[in-house]
Design a protein around this motif. Sequence first.
Motif, PDB file in Angstrom:
ATOM      1  N   UNK A  29     -10.717   0.375  -5.973  1.00 23.68           N
ATOM      2  CA  UNK A  29     -10.763  -0.399  -4.733  1.00 23.68           C
ATOM      3  C   UNK A  29     -11.230   0.466  -3.565  1.00 23.68           C
ATOM      4  N   UNK A  30     -10.730   1.684  -3.472  1.00 17.59           N
ATOM      5  CA  UNK A  30     -11.136   2.581  -2.389  1.00 17.59           C
ATOM      6  C   UNK A  30     -12.636   2.859  -2.467  1.00 17.59           C
ATOM      7  N   UNK A  70     -10.421   4.397   5.097  1.00 17.66           N
ATOM      8  CA  UNK A  70     -10.024   3.550   3.968  1.00 17.66           C
ATOM      9  C   UNK A  70      -9.365   4.439   2.925  1.00 17.66           C
ATOM     10  N   UNK A  71      -8.115   4.114   2.586  1.00 20.69           N
ATOM     11  CA  UNK A  71      -7.354   4.954   1.661  1.00 20.69           C
ATOM     12  C   UNK A  71      -6.233   4.149   1.029  1.00 20.69           C
ATOM     13  N   UNK A  72      -5.734   4.599  -0.131  1.00 21.00           N
ATOM     14  CA  UNK A  72      -4.575   3.938  -0.730  1.00 21.00           C
ATOM     15  C   UNK A  72      -3.324   4.247   0.105  1.00 21.00           C
ATOM     16  N   UNK A  80      -0.368  -2.207  -5.354  1.00 23.24           N
ATOM     17  CA  UNK A  80      -1.325  -1.250  -4.807  1.00 23.24           C
ATOM     18  C   UNK A  80      -1.804  -1.807  -3.474  1.00 23.24           C
ATOM     19  N   UNK A  81      -1.710  -0.992  -2.420  1.00 26.83           N
ATOM     20  CA  UNK A  81      -2.148  -1.409  -1.089  1.00 26.83           C
ATOM     21  C   UNK A  81      -3.186  -0.416  -0.601  1.00 26.83           C
ATOM     22  N   UNK A  82      -4.348  -0.942  -0.209  1.00 26.29           N
ATOM     23  CA  UNK A  82      -5.403  -0.119   0.375  1.00 26.29           C
ATOM     24  C   UNK A  82      -5.444  -0.468   1.863  1.00 26.29           C
TER      25      UNK A  82
END
Length: 158
Positions: A29-30, A70-72, A80-82
């Motif tokens: 995702x990142x 943009x990072x976890x 999981x949250x970005x």
Amino acid sequence: MNIKELNKYLQSLPEEILSDAADIVAETATEYYQSTFKNKAFDGNPWAPAKVPKKTGSLLIDSGALMNSIRPAVITPQRVVISAGNEKVDYVRAHNEGFAGAVHVPAHTRKTKEKEVFVKAHTRNAHIPRREFMGDSKELNEQIHDRIAGYIDSLNQE
């Protein structure tokens, strides 16, 4: 693949794979969200072009602070949250969702080539077109599914 199908797939995975799957989801995702700045498109939809094309650099990239923010934020087997933005990058939402309205400009000093000019506090109307770079994406869901499936296949080959 939509988000519900991806969630169903992830929930069907065995417990011993879930923690590794969470890392794969966060990394994928990142990378995907950061790549939207290079591609100038999100989920196959191109961004609105700039009114005045930039001579150097890329759309939405001046210093790279927005893209690099943009990072976890959370990585657990269940979630999981970005996230994007920080105290230096407070304009994330305006670019991702678009913005139209009045903006208060505080009093400040502007430096020109010859001198410094005092600017009074004022209000101006701003229109920032939506250039989405984060959110629900079928492309991203497919990439996550393919990477996890590849990871599971590599475990079965050992």
